[in-house]
Design a protein around this motif. Structure first.
Motif, PDB file in Angstrom:
ATOM      1  N   ILE A  58       0.853  -1.194   0.000  1.00 56.47           N
ATOM      2  CA  ILE A  58       0.000   0.000   0.000  1.00 56.47           C
ATOM      3  C   ILE A  58       0.886   1.240   0.000  1.00 56.47           C
ATOM      4  O   ILE A  58       1.557   1.547   0.990  1.00 56.47           O
ATOM      5  N   LEU A  59       0.937   1.901  -1.147  1.00 56.34           N
ATOM      6  CA  LEU A  59       1.718   3.134  -1.256  1.00 56.34           C
ATOM      7  C   LEU A  59       0.805   4.279  -0.824  1.00 56.34           C
ATOM      8  O   LEU A  59      -0.301   4.420  -1.345  1.00 56.34           O
ATOM      9  N   VAL A  60       1.250   5.062   0.139  1.00 58.50           N
ATOM     10  CA  VAL A  60       0.437   6.188   0.586  1.00 58.50           C
ATOM     11  C   VAL A  60       1.080   7.465   0.087  1.00 58.50           C
ATOM     12  O   VAL A  60       2.151   7.860   0.553  1.00 58.50           O
ATOM     13  N   ASN A  61       0.452   8.061  -0.922  1.00 60.09           N
ATOM     14  CA  ASN A  61       0.994   9.294  -1.480  1.00 60.09           C
ATOM     15  C   ASN A  61       0.593  10.470  -0.589  1.00 60.09           C
ATOM     16  O   ASN A  61      -0.567  10.847  -0.526  1.00 60.09           O
ATOM     17  N   ASP A  62       1.581  11.040   0.089  1.00 60.02           N
ATOM     18  CA  ASP A  62       1.318  12.087   1.070  1.00 60.02           C
ATOM     19  C   ASP A  62       1.399  13.473   0.415  1.00 60.02           C
ATOM     20  O   ASP A  62       2.256  14.277   0.753  1.00 60.02           O
ATOM     21  N   GLY A  63       0.522  13.695  -0.572  1.00 59.42           N
ATOM     22  CA  GLY A  63       0.467  15.011  -1.211  1.00 59.42           C
ATOM     23  C   GLY A  63       1.691  15.354  -2.038  1.00 59.42           C
ATOM     24  O   GLY A  63       2.139  16.500  -2.039  1.00 59.42           O
ATOM     25  N   SER A  64       2.234  14.370  -2.768  1.00 55.24           N
ATOM     26  CA  SER A  64       3.420  14.629  -3.588  1.00 55.24           C
ATOM     27  C   SER A  64       3.107  15.590  -4.724  1.00 55.24           C
ATOM     28  O   SER A  64       1.991  15.604  -5.253  1.00 55.24           O
ATOM     29  N   SER A  65       4.114  16.382  -5.099  1.00 54.63           N
ATOM     30  CA  SER A  65       3.893  17.295  -6.225  1.00 54.63           C
ATOM     31  C   SER A  65       4.669  16.827  -7.457  1.00 54.63           C
ATOM     32  O   SER A  65       4.655  17.476  -8.489  1.00 54.63           O
ATOM     33  N   ASP A  66       5.373  15.693  -7.364  1.00 57.41           N
ATOM     34  CA  ASP A  66       6.105  15.185  -8.531  1.00 57.41           C
ATOM     35  C   ASP A  66       5.305  14.035  -9.174  1.00 57.41           C
ATOM     36  O   ASP A  66       4.097  13.938  -8.982  1.00 57.41           O
ATOM     37  N   ALA A  67       5.978  13.159  -9.877  1.00 56.97           N
ATOM     38  CA  ALA A  67       5.263  12.114 -10.617  1.00 56.97           C
ATOM     39  C   ALA A  67       4.898  10.904  -9.747  1.00 56.97           C
ATOM     40  O   ALA A  67       4.402   9.901 -10.261  1.00 56.97           O
ATOM     41  N   THR A  68       5.111  11.003  -8.447  1.00 56.62           N
ATOM     42  CA  THR A  68       4.854   9.865  -7.552  1.00 56.62           C
ATOM     43  C   THR A  68       3.484   9.200  -7.764  1.00 56.62           C
ATOM     44  O   THR A  68       3.415   7.984  -7.964  1.00 56.62           O
ATOM     45  N   PRO A  69       2.365   9.993  -7.747  1.00 55.04           N
ATOM     46  CA  PRO A  69       1.066   9.321  -7.891  1.00 55.04           C
ATOM     47  C   PRO A  69       0.901   8.642  -9.250  1.00 55.04           C
ATOM     48  O   PRO A  69       0.306   7.561  -9.334  1.00 55.04           O
TER      49      PRO A  69
END
Ligand code: UDP
Ligand code: MG
Length: 346
Positions: A41-52
């Motif tokens: 489970i990857l939790v994207n903590d409001g990333s602004s790059d290409a993470t999501p």
């Protein structure tokens, strides 16, 4: 001891602007867990790059990878909490995305869990960071451990695997300001240290700013220790006793008229010393007020009862799965990026 059989292992990974590490993370995690049934489970903590985008791609190619995207940057501890809330495994691992916690250790940690440990937490024997940061961590963990009202292991971060019942307990705690490694110790059961060498960050720069680290330290301190309050009270008591003794001394000085350092009661000097003493006492008072403020601030955060995090989007996960998360904060399931309307430029 009863041996547990592993059904599913959940691996919770908080990610904040980790586009450079994600591919290596996936490769190493998949290789390390080749013999186990797992979900990541990857939790994207409001990333602004290409993470999501990368994480959505992972979920499309390999359904064992799932994504929880938070509505903004809520911080590492909130992101870990979100992952725990959505995890389903009989046993749940928490690890960083930057590969400082080697995924290759997970099978050994799972083995300890199968042998009966409820929490297997990583203890850093060594870490690859600057001298200043290492010294700060070293000092902080020992200070907190000596002050805490429960037993808190030193040099243990969030890297750990936990039994389902431990995760359910942590998730059910309504605390807003979370110090997950503290809550993990607080629940008790069979806790086991797992020594390991903490690697250097795989790529990119640390996402924990000094301010965030300081905040984490304060949360840990305020959540698990009353020692600062007691120290404040003791300081107050000490100063009062000294002031009282000084009062008695000066009254006697005037009544009896003995000399202090050659001075009679009529010519006691010392405007400067009185000024210094007052400034010092004001300083102590303000410090203690600030300290009280930390605790009051934490109470304020708790009574507001805002959710710990808000989910924006779920990939490969069902909102109904979230435990201990208020309904509106659970987010909506988005199965593919095609379901998601394009962001409107403003
Ligand atoms: N992280 C996060 N939210 C934040 C800061 C960090 O989810 O606001 C994640 C980050 O992506 C990483 C983990 O938390 O997976 C640990 O962060 P970092 O490596 O910067 O911390 P350090 O190892 O320096 O303590
Ligand atoms: Mg790191």
């Amino acid at each position: 001891m009863a041996r547990r059989r592993l059904g599913l292992l959940s691996v919770v990974v908080p990610v904040y602007n980790e586009e450079e590490s994600l591919h290596a993370l996936r490769a190493r995690l998949t290789a390390a867990l080749a013999d186990l049934d797992f979900e990541c489970i990857l939790v994207n903590d409001g990333s602004s790059d290409a993470t999501p985008d990368i994480a959505r791609g992972f979920a499309r190619e390999d359904p064992r990878f799932k994504l929880v995207s938070l509505s903004r940057n809520f911080g590492h501890q909130a992101a870990v909490s979100a992952g725990l809330a959505f995890s389903k495994g009989a046993c749940v691992a928490v690890m960083d995305a930057d590969l400082q916690d080697p995924p290759e250790l997970l099978p050994d940690m799972v083995r300890e869990w199968a042998e009966g440990a409820d929490v297997v937490y990583g203890v850093r024997i060594s870490r690859q960071e600057g001298l200043l940061k290492r010294a700060a961590y070293h000092g902080f963990y020992r200070l907190l451990a000596s002050m805490a009202s429960i037993e808190l292991p030193v040099d243990a971060g969030d890297f750990a695997i936990m039994d389902r019942r431990v995760v359910d307990l942590i998730v059910s705690m309504g605390e807003h300001r979370r110090y997950v490694r503290g809550l993990r110790s607080w629940v008790g059961f069979r806790q086991m240290a797992f020594p390991y060498n903490r690697a250097a960050r795989h790529a990119g720069s640390a996402k924990y700013t000094l301010q965030k680290l300081f905040g984490l330290g304060l949360t840990g301190m305020v959540s698990f220790s009353y020692a600062p309050l007691r120290l404040a009270a003791l300081t107050g008591a000490g100063i009062s006793i000294l002031a009282f003794a000084a009062g008695v001394f000066f009254v006697l000085h005037r009544l009896i008229g003995f000399r202090i350092l050659g001075h009679t009661p009529e010519d006691v000097p010392g405007i400067a010393s009185v000024f210094v003493l007052m400034a010092f006492l004001f300083g102590v008072q303000l410090l203690i007020l600030g300290l009280l403020g930390e605790y009051v601030g934490q109470i304020f955060d708790e009574v507001k009862k805002r959710p710990v995090f808000i989910v924006d989007e779920l990939v490969g996960l069902d909102p109904a799965r979230a435990r201990g998360v208020p309904e509106p904060a659970r987010g909506a399931a988005v199965e593919s990026s095609a379901d998601r309307p394009e962001a409107v430029e403003r």
